[in-house]
Design a protein around this motif. Structure first.
Motif, mmCIF file in Angstrom:
data_model
loop_
_atom_site.group_PDB
_atom_site.id
_atom_site.type_symbol
_atom_site.label_atom_id
_atom_site.label_comp_id
_atom_site.label_asym_id
_atom_site.label_seq_id
_atom_site.Cartn_x
_atom_site.Cartn_y
_atom_site.Cartn_z
ATOM 1 N N MET A 29 0.817 -1.223 0.000
ATOM 2 C CA MET A 29 0.000 0.000 0.000
ATOM 3 C C MET A 29 0.847 1.269 0.000
ATOM 4 O O MET A 29 0.499 2.265 -0.620
ATOM 5 N N LEU A 30 1.987 1.220 0.704
ATOM 6 C CA LEU A 30 2.932 2.332 0.754
ATOM 7 C C LEU A 30 4.279 1.835 0.242
ATOM 8 O O LEU A 30 4.591 0.650 0.371
ATOM 9 N N TRP A 31 5.097 2.734 -0.266
ATOM 10 C CA TRP A 31 6.485 2.369 -0.590
ATOM 11 C C TRP A 31 7.115 1.761 0.660
ATOM 12 O O TRP A 31 7.747 0.704 0.617
ATOM 13 N N GLU A 32 6.907 2.457 1.768
ATOM 14 C CA GLU A 32 7.422 2.100 3.081
ATOM 15 C C GLU A 32 7.149 0.646 3.488
ATOM 16 O O GLU A 32 7.944 0.033 4.180
ATOM 17 N N THR A 33 6.013 0.096 3.078
ATOM 18 C CA THR A 33 5.635 -1.217 3.582
ATOM 19 C C THR A 33 6.240 -2.366 2.779
ATOM 20 O O THR A 33 6.046 -3.532 3.147
ATOM 21 N N GLU B 231 -3.351 9.139 10.367
ATOM 22 C CA GLU B 231 -2.110 9.127 11.133
ATOM 23 C C GLU B 231 -1.356 7.804 11.007
ATOM 24 O O GLU B 231 -0.153 7.771 10.805
ATOM 25 N N TYR B 232 -2.107 6.680 11.112
ATOM 26 C CA TYR B 232 -1.421 5.388 11.150
ATOM 27 C C TYR B 232 -0.740 5.023 9.844
ATOM 28 O O TYR B 232 -0.023 4.036 9.774
ATOM 29 N N LEU B 233 -0.971 5.795 8.772
ATOM 30 C CA LEU B 233 -0.241 5.527 7.521
ATOM 31 C C LEU B 233 0.831 6.579 7.234
ATOM 32 O O LEU B 233 1.552 6.500 6.246
ATOM 33 N N ARG B 234 0.942 7.562 8.106
ATOM 34 C CA ARG B 234 1.970 8.597 7.895
ATOM 35 C C ARG B 234 3.359 7.998 8.072
ATOM 36 O O ARG B 234 3.575 7.160 8.940
ATOM 37 N N MET C 105 9.021 8.718 4.628
ATOM 38 C CA MET C 105 9.284 8.535 3.205
ATOM 39 C C MET C 105 8.155 9.118 2.361
ATOM 40 O O MET C 105 8.384 9.800 1.382
ATOM 41 N N SER C 106 6.896 8.816 2.740
ATOM 42 C CA SER C 106 5.765 9.365 1.984
ATOM 43 C C SER C 106 5.806 10.887 2.025
ATOM 44 O O SER C 106 5.570 11.557 1.023
ATOM 45 N N GLU C 107 6.137 11.436 3.191
ATOM 46 C CA GLU C 107 6.115 12.887 3.327
ATOM 47 C C GLU C 107 7.264 13.565 2.568
ATOM 48 O O GLU C 107 7.165 14.726 2.202
ATOM 49 N N SER C 108 8.317 12.804 2.318
ATOM 50 C CA SER C 108 9.455 13.369 1.578
ATOM 51 C C SER C 108 9.107 13.620 0.114
ATOM 52 O O SER C 108 9.778 14.397 -0.562
ATOM 53 N N GLY C 109 8.063 12.955 -0.387
ATOM 54 C CA GLY C 109 7.721 13.110 -1.800
ATOM 55 C C GLY C 109 8.645 12.357 -2.735
ATOM 56 O O GLY C 109 8.518 12.436 -3.956
#
Lengths: 469, 469
Positions: B103-107, B326-329, B332-336
């Motif tokens: 779902m996220l790059w992070e995950t 919040e729980y998906l923040r 990395m996502s915030e860096s764009g």
């Protein structure tokens, strides 16, 4: 690829997977790569000529593995589990091999009929109210995700509230919907998708234990009615994402009945627990619901995707979603004797997903499944006891089933640094949320193979990283 | 199940699958069971205790197989193909084994980055216009089905047309959409889902070759504007479901530019053909499109689900679909710096679907894939030649790529009886449509292993069943 070449390659891959599963704890749970690191190692263009399976498998090891986060590791405690147990892998492999499209009964009868039977098995295993059985007015269907299932609930509710006019005329009325301020973000997303508008979704405040407050729900509905709006839909949550809080269904359901609103219950992860009689209390009041979803792909050991959506009135659902162009017409569908599941969700195409559920339920048996869920709940309780006994830490929410929300009795910054250090260690993976304005760590015990050993190690690591701050 | 138990069971299943694939032609292509026949053989309740894998596999043979329609048979010509080639099975098996949520790059960074690279490979293979590459303003994403991808196109267009107000305020304006009378039924379904209303979807009439008429499209837009409506979306089809007609994109695109409408191109099956330079003409005018979808799970040998959706302006897409609780923040996502694909479609959860594309493209190589597509087109042409040469039959539409629409020069009843007899024989599976009021048979050559031998046999059988009428 001939069947014999497939035979060889699949056995080689089977060994790779069995080794991976056996050794999964040797990898950092959370991938440690930087953005672009994996993409840079991949060729910019597709190969002109075929390559060998050996080369592909080598590249999995050398290129991909550093970028994989190991959701199947017993040290995975982040978000919610995404279990892909071994029997579910086998069921899914068979589903891929058949490669049938189950959009109509006609296009592969076994795909439809096994799904109906599996949904009835699950309804019985969880003791769901009778309206959700296929022998009654309702029934179950597998969807890709709770997001999609909740969208279907909203669409059916929208149609019912507008006398089946919104599909034809568009969403023109001032519809209003309600959910808890702690509901999953997909409800807001779905409300936008359905053309209702997020400003028409009321986020009802929660009580001290993060449960939706029925008194505030009813006030909001009455306020909307007085303002000339048309309240149509409530989503209650059985196990919120942040804290696994259980909304009070009996009170919410009574309000929905009184005001004639559709009640949808989102039990995405927690719902699985209802197969254990002692946890079935989470679904108290569910008989008042119009629809219910839980994800077998979270805590019921079945690999993604496998959201189980149950509806009390299948006719309303089908009226809301059915379209039959000439090329899909067939005598069986017209006879009314069969179920065509393409009318139960948005996509037309569908995999044979019931196979993996069949394999999982039969491999473990209901007692075996209960055993794993109970063990996870016990491990979470053990972990919560350690938190309670340690003066440096505190619980940040009531412990619910397999989820523990906790924090250092310190600043948000310290808690944030603790989480980052833990995840950077590669030895486990936790995620976070915010509760009452504070940064909180979440530890969710739900991976198929998590045992006491892992949870004890997690606790030791959390203490030692906290000591370093 | 321990890794070693899995190793044994998966090898046993591999042998089962390899045997099934080798012998698939011995089964009736279309299942011959009656409604309820499979369900009646299944236990009414889940087993309390675990069962052996051997027993499960026996039940697959004895209970399920009669109810399976063999979409992977080389004698399958119905609807569109749903290819699950052997390399795609391997890729999907690995995807299940990782069981990551992307779902996220992070995950799971590899899940996201391989997907971006695969979408760019496909864009290059098909020579898609530059706006659809990740290096430009757009990019690609895998969705479950063209139905879902087209829904996303409609939602993004809806938001753009309402100055990004429809998500918040609901779909309140008098939006109007346009597609061909021969477009796929999912467009109407999606228009309903999005709250636009099916009465606001104009079905533009087609020409003699079943292509949307641009002159009528423009008239409809102008009529709506004059009536105070807000035209916002056009879906053109590259390969309609009934006849594989190719709408004239250059003319349609020019009209969309002039009137500032979103142009979405649905190339569900036919799009795959664009990897062959000689078939790329089907996409002439695609540079005028805002979005484009084709299904690798139809004619690009990749098992369901794998719809490849490309968008020219990824920012508009993300603005339309992004929600961040919040729980998906995460930093990395915030860096764009990274892509979070959950913002590119409706569901939050997502499988590692790029793996199967990676395996398929590398196994065949681009040349290998072209070889199969060209063979299918040649076989369809050969079949069409037989129809043309036989005075009892006629073509019912221009032959397009791998699809032949034909009929007996006789009554609809006779054609219907012919189809029923053919499908009852178990030796092949065809489907039908209606064209200019007449009942028509469709033969679509697209299954991975269909060769001249099968098509010749199909033609012999069609002639002999026709002779019996």
């Amino acid at each position: 690829m001939t069947p014999d070449e497939f035979r060889r390659a699949a056995k080689q891959l089977t060994d790779w997977i069995a080794d991976y599963r056996a050794d999964v704890e040797k990898y950092p749970v959370k991938s440690q790569v930087s953005p672009g690191e994996i993409a840079r190692k991949l060729p910019k263009r597709a190969p002109e000529h075929g390559e060998s399976f050996e080369q592909m498998l080598r590249d999995v090891d050398e290129i991909l593995m550093p970028g994989v986060t190991h959701w199947q590791s017993p040290d995975f405690y982040a978000y919610f589990p995404a279990n892909a147990s071994e029997p579910s892998l086998l069921g899914d492999m068979l589903s891929s091999a058949f490669g049938v499209q189950g959009m109509l009964w006609e296009t592969s009868p076994a795909c439809t009929e096994l799904e109906t039977v599996m949904m009835d098995w699950l309804a019985e295993m969880q003791e769901l109210p009778s309206q959700f059985r296929s022998s009654s007015t309702g029934g179950g269907v597998i969807q890709d995700s709770a997001s999609s299932a909740s969208l279907v609930a909203i669409l059916t509710a929208r149609e019912r509230a507008t006398n089946f006019k919104s599909n034809e005329e568009g969403c023109r009325q001032a519809l209003t919907a309600y959910t808890s301020a702690h509901a999953h973000s997909s409800i807001e997303k779905d409300i936008k998708v359905a053309g209702v508008g997020s400003k028409n979704l009321r986020a009802i405040e929660v009580d001290d234990a993060f449960r939706m407050r029925p008194d505030l729900l009813e006030k909001a509905i009455e306020r909307d009615k007085a303002a000339g709006n048309l309240p149509f839909f409530v989503c209650a949550t059985v196990g919120t994402t942040s804290t696994l809080a259980i909304d009070p269904l009996p009170e919410i359901g009574a309000i929905c009945k009184k005001h004639n609103l559709w009640l949808h219950v989102d039990a995405a992860m927690a719902g699985a627990a209802a197969i254990c009689p002692e946890f079935r209390v989470i679904n108290r009041g569910l008989e008042l619901a119009d629809s219910y979803v839980f994800d077998a792909h979270k805590w019921l050991f079945t690999n993604f995707d496998c959201s189980c959506y149950f509806v009390a009135d299948r006719k309303a659902l089908i009226n809301a979603l059915s379209i039959t162009p000439e090329y899909l017409r067939n005598p069986m569908s017209e006879s009314g004797e069969v179920v065509d599941y393409r009318d139960w969700h948005v996509p037309l195409g569908r995999r044979f997903r019931a196979l993996k559920l069949w394999f999982v339920i039969r491999h473990y048996g209901v007692e075996g499944l209960r055993h794993h869920l109970r063990r996870h709940v016990e491990l979470a309780e053990w972990f919560a006891d350690q938190i309670k006994a340690d003066a440096k830490f505190e619980l940040a929410a009531p412990v619910s089933l397999n989820l523990v929300c906790f924090r250092l009795k310190s600043s948000d910054d310290d808690n944030h640094r603790l989480l980052a250090a833990l995840n950077r260690s590669g030895k486990l993976y936790l995620s976070h949320t915010k509760l009452k304005g504070k940064y909180v760590l979440r530890l969710c015990v739900g991976q198929t193979h998590t045992e006491k050993e892992q949870v004890e190690r997690a606790w030791e690591l959390i203490k030692s990283e906290a000591a370093k701050l």
